[in-house]
Design a protein around this motif. Sequence first.
Motif, PDB file in Angstrom:
ATOM      1  N   VAL A  66       0.847  -1.206   0.000  1.00  0.00           N
ATOM      2  CA  VAL A  66       0.000   0.000   0.000  1.00  0.00           C
ATOM      3  C   VAL A  66       0.880   1.253   0.000  1.00  0.00           C
ATOM      4  N   ALA A  67       1.918   1.248   0.835  1.00  0.00           N
ATOM      5  CA  ALA A  67       2.809   2.416   0.902  1.00  0.00           C
ATOM      6  C   ALA A  67       3.488   2.637  -0.448  1.00  0.00           C
ATOM      7  N   LEU A  68       3.888   1.545  -1.096  1.00  0.00           N
ATOM      8  CA  LEU A  68       4.548   1.649  -2.405  1.00  0.00           C
ATOM      9  C   LEU A  68       3.600   2.266  -3.439  1.00  0.00           C
ATOM     10  N   LEU A  69       2.348   1.771  -3.447  1.00  0.00           N
ATOM     11  CA  LEU A  69       1.388   2.266  -4.441  1.00  0.00           C
ATOM     12  C   LEU A  69       1.036   3.722  -4.173  1.00  0.00           C
ATOM     13  N   ASP A  70       0.908   4.071  -2.867  1.00  0.00           N
ATOM     14  CA  ASP A  70       0.614   5.447  -2.457  1.00  0.00           C
ATOM     15  C   ASP A  70       1.633   6.431  -3.012  1.00  0.00           C
ATOM     16  N   ALA A  71       2.893   6.004  -2.994  1.00  0.00           N
ATOM     17  CA  ALA A  71       3.990   6.895  -3.376  1.00  0.00           C
ATOM     18  C   ALA A  71       4.261   6.870  -4.884  1.00  0.00           C
ATOM     19  N   ALA A  72       3.623   5.923  -5.603  1.00  0.00           N
ATOM     20  CA  ALA A  72       3.975   5.741  -7.022  1.00  0.00           C
ATOM     21  C   ALA A  72       3.322   6.787  -7.918  1.00  0.00           C
ATOM     22  N   THR A  73       4.000   7.096  -9.021  1.00  0.00           N
ATOM     23  CA  THR A  73       3.408   7.939 -10.062  1.00  0.00           C
ATOM     24  C   THR A  73       2.543   7.045 -10.933  1.00  0.00           C
ATOM     25  N   LEU A  74       1.269   7.398 -11.106  1.00  0.00           N
ATOM     26  CA  LEU A  74       0.365   6.536 -11.876  1.00  0.00           C
ATOM     27  C   LEU A  74      -0.012   7.262 -13.169  1.00  0.00           C
ATOM     28  N   ASP A  75       0.665   6.877 -14.253  1.00  0.00           N
ATOM     29  CA  ASP A  75       0.537   7.619 -15.499  1.00  0.00           C
ATOM     30  C   ASP A  75      -0.545   7.036 -16.394  1.00  0.00           C
ATOM     31  N   ARG A  76      -1.686   6.660 -15.827  1.00  0.00           N
ATOM     32  CA  ARG A  76      -2.775   6.165 -16.669  1.00  0.00           C
ATOM     33  C   ARG A  76      -4.114   6.552 -16.068  1.00  0.00           C
ATOM     34  N   ALA A  77      -5.158   6.421 -16.888  1.00  0.00           N
ATOM     35  CA  ALA A  77      -6.496   6.804 -16.438  1.00  0.00           C
ATOM     36  C   ALA A  77      -7.470   5.722 -16.865  1.00  0.00           C
ATOM     37  N   GLY A  78      -8.648   5.707 -16.278  1.00  0.00           N
ATOM     38  CA  GLY A  78      -9.659   4.730 -16.669  1.00  0.00           C
ATOM     39  C   GLY A  78     -10.013   3.825 -15.512  1.00  0.00           C
ATOM     40  N   SER A  79     -10.583   2.642 -15.858  1.00  0.00           N
ATOM     41  CA  SER A  79     -11.009   1.727 -14.799  1.00  0.00           C
ATOM     42  C   SER A  79      -9.901   0.708 -14.503  1.00  0.00           C
ATOM     43  N   GLN A 104      -8.441   0.427  -2.837  1.00  0.00           N
ATOM     44  CA  GLN A 104      -8.828   1.679  -2.172  1.00  0.00           C
ATOM     45  C   GLN A 104      -7.836   2.804  -2.498  1.00  0.00           C
ATOM     46  N   VAL A 105      -6.546   2.449  -2.542  1.00  0.00           N
ATOM     47  CA  VAL A 105      -5.535   3.467  -2.899  1.00  0.00           C
ATOM     48  C   VAL A 105      -5.847   4.012  -4.291  1.00  0.00           C
ATOM     49  N   LEU A 106      -6.197   3.110  -5.219  1.00  0.00           N
ATOM     50  CA  LEU A 106      -6.473   3.543  -6.596  1.00  0.00           C
ATOM     51  C   LEU A 106      -7.744   4.385  -6.667  1.00  0.00           C
ATOM     52  N   VAL A 107      -8.772   4.010  -5.895  1.00  0.00           N
ATOM     53  CA  VAL A 107     -10.016   4.800  -5.858  1.00  0.00           C
ATOM     54  C   VAL A 107      -9.719   6.204  -5.312  1.00  0.00           C
ATOM     55  N   ASP A 108      -8.897   6.255  -4.252  1.00  0.00           N
ATOM     56  CA  ASP A 108      -8.527   7.558  -3.674  1.00  0.00           C
ATOM     57  C   ASP A 108      -7.764   8.421  -4.682  1.00  0.00           C
ATOM     58  N   ARG A 109      -7.109   7.760  -5.631  1.00  0.00           N
ATOM     59  CA  ARG A 109      -6.348   8.501  -6.643  1.00  0.00           C
ATOM     60  C   ARG A 109      -7.209   8.802  -7.871  1.00  0.00           C
ATOM     61  N   GLY A 110      -8.507   8.497  -7.811  1.00  0.00           N
ATOM     62  CA  GLY A 110      -9.421   8.913  -8.875  1.00  0.00           C
ATOM     63  C   GLY A 110      -9.789   7.845  -9.891  1.00  0.00           C
ATOM     64  N   PHE A 111      -9.335   6.598  -9.682  1.00  0.00           N
ATOM     65  CA  PHE A 111      -9.694   5.524 -10.622  1.00  0.00           C
ATOM     66  C   PHE A 111     -11.054   4.945 -10.243  1.00  0.00           C
ATOM     67  N   THR A 112     -11.751   4.375 -11.256  1.00  0.00           N
ATOM     68  CA  THR A 112     -12.958   3.612 -10.952  1.00  0.00           C
ATOM     69  C   THR A 112     -12.577   2.133 -10.986  1.00  0.00           C
ATOM     70  N   VAL A 113     -13.297   1.327 -10.235  1.00  0.00           N
ATOM     71  CA  VAL A 113     -13.005  -0.104 -10.202  1.00  0.00           C
ATOM     72  C   VAL A 113     -13.981  -0.828 -11.132  1.00  0.00           C
ATOM     73  N   LEU A 115     -14.237  -4.807 -12.100  1.00  0.00           N
ATOM     74  CA  LEU A 115     -13.604  -6.118 -11.955  1.00  0.00           C
ATOM     75  C   LEU A 115     -13.765  -6.995 -13.198  1.00  0.00           C
ATOM     76  N   ASP A 116     -14.841  -6.710 -14.006  1.00  0.00           N
ATOM     77  CA  ASP A 116     -15.104  -7.576 -15.160  1.00  0.00           C
ATOM     78  C   ASP A 116     -14.322  -7.184 -16.402  1.00  0.00           C
ATOM     79  N   ASP A 117     -14.245  -5.888 -16.679  1.00  0.00           N
ATOM     80  CA  ASP A 117     -13.599  -5.463 -17.920  1.00  0.00           C
ATOM     81  C   ASP A 117     -12.785  -4.181 -17.680  1.00  0.00           C
ATOM     82  N   PRO A 118     -11.759  -4.288 -16.854  1.00  0.00           N
ATOM     83  CA  PRO A 118     -10.993  -3.081 -16.497  1.00  0.00           C
ATOM     84  C   PRO A 118     -10.097  -2.611 -17.648  1.00  0.00           C
ATOM     85  N   ASP A 119      -9.845  -1.303 -17.708  1.00  0.00           N
ATOM     86  CA  ASP A 119      -8.864  -0.788 -18.683  1.00  0.00           C
ATOM     87  C   ASP A 119      -7.447  -1.214 -18.287  1.00  0.00           C
ATOM     88  N   HIS A 120      -7.207  -1.289 -16.988  1.00  0.00           N
ATOM     89  CA  HIS A 120      -5.866  -1.646 -16.507  1.00  0.00           C
ATOM     90  C   HIS A 120      -5.985  -2.629 -15.341  1.00  0.00           C
TER      91      HIS A 120
END
Length: 331
Positions: A66-79, A104-113, A115-120
């Motif tokens: 979680v700490a690693l993902l929190d600190a990471a630069t996430l250069d993509r958008a979408g689900s 939850q980290v990804l949701v806090d960063r503005g991504f939508t979840v 589970l069936d057909d995610p962009d990433h």
Amino acid sequence: MYLLELAGQDDRFAIAEAATAASDVTPIAAGLATARGLGDGFETLAFAHRASDLLGTTGATVDSAVALLDAATLDRAGSVAVRARDVRGTTDVDTQAAERALGQVLVDRGFTVDLDDPDHVLQALFSNTDDASAADPGENGVAALGWLTVETDRAFADRQPTDRPFFQPGSMSPQLARALVNLAGAEPKTTILDPMCGTGGILLEAGRVGATPIGGDAQTKMVRGTRQNLRELLDGDWHVYRGDASHIPIADDSVDGVVFDAPYGRQSKIEGDLEDLVADALAEARRVASQAVVVGDRSWAETAEESGWVVDATFERRVHRSLTRYIAVVR
Ligand SMILES: C[S@@+](CC[C@H](N)C(=O)[O-])C[C@H]1O[C@@H](n2cnc3c(N)ncnc32)[C@H](O)[C@@H]1O
């Protein structure tokens, strides 16, 4: 940098195969490796599951991931969807908790979840090193995060030798055959020769990765059976002849790689001395190709050296109590 999830139990073998389709493949924990670049052939690997665009690695706990993902630069958008795995069951990480927390980290960063057909898909892989001598193996654990880039084609896992039109006991598994042709350099526009083709399993996998397979066998029954298998199971060109592997009916330097599974000592069909046959076949292989993979129920590495080959790597794969296959990759 890429994160590779290896298949099987022998990482050294999986890494050797992966190195045919990726650069600088380096183990980081049981079942995991990193690579600097990925080639087109990655999808055809037998002993790799997936490659991901590596975000980073940390200790093998959910909190560290979680700490690693929190600190990471996430250069993509979408689900997104998060897929967590306890690789080979080597850690006691709760993978569902990991998926929830990382999601939850990804949701806090503005991504939508989705589970069936995610962009990433975010891969969260937890593994311990195999180093049993470590005082606390948990300390050597790794959590590696990466965006899924490519999954290998696992279709061969559904194709058993027993399902082929022609089958003989002792046929090699399609997974091993696939790895061997990859180690021998099979890819589209190459030609791969198996001068002791048996039921044609190696030729089938060579053809399936896009190479043109050429096979030979001393027994008419095998030649007929292999032709039947290739006719029914392979699209594209192939050639199968009846002939002796110690006199391969092919011009010098005319194939890209040779793979053969030499007769096993306990088989009775072999005329003459098995040592001489394999030595002659290796000399012929060297005449027609610059790389080869030889398999047997004993190591043929020394015989290969005596035939002028340089041994690149050797592997042992236990099949069952009374059969271990020895593999030598030679150049
Ligand atoms: C271990 S089997 C190969 C099995 C094969 N990989 C498969 O999955 O079916 C060895 C094969 O070598 C063939 N063989 C034996 N002596 C040979 C020779 N002198 N030249 C060519 N093939 C030979 C046998 O007929 C047999 O099919």
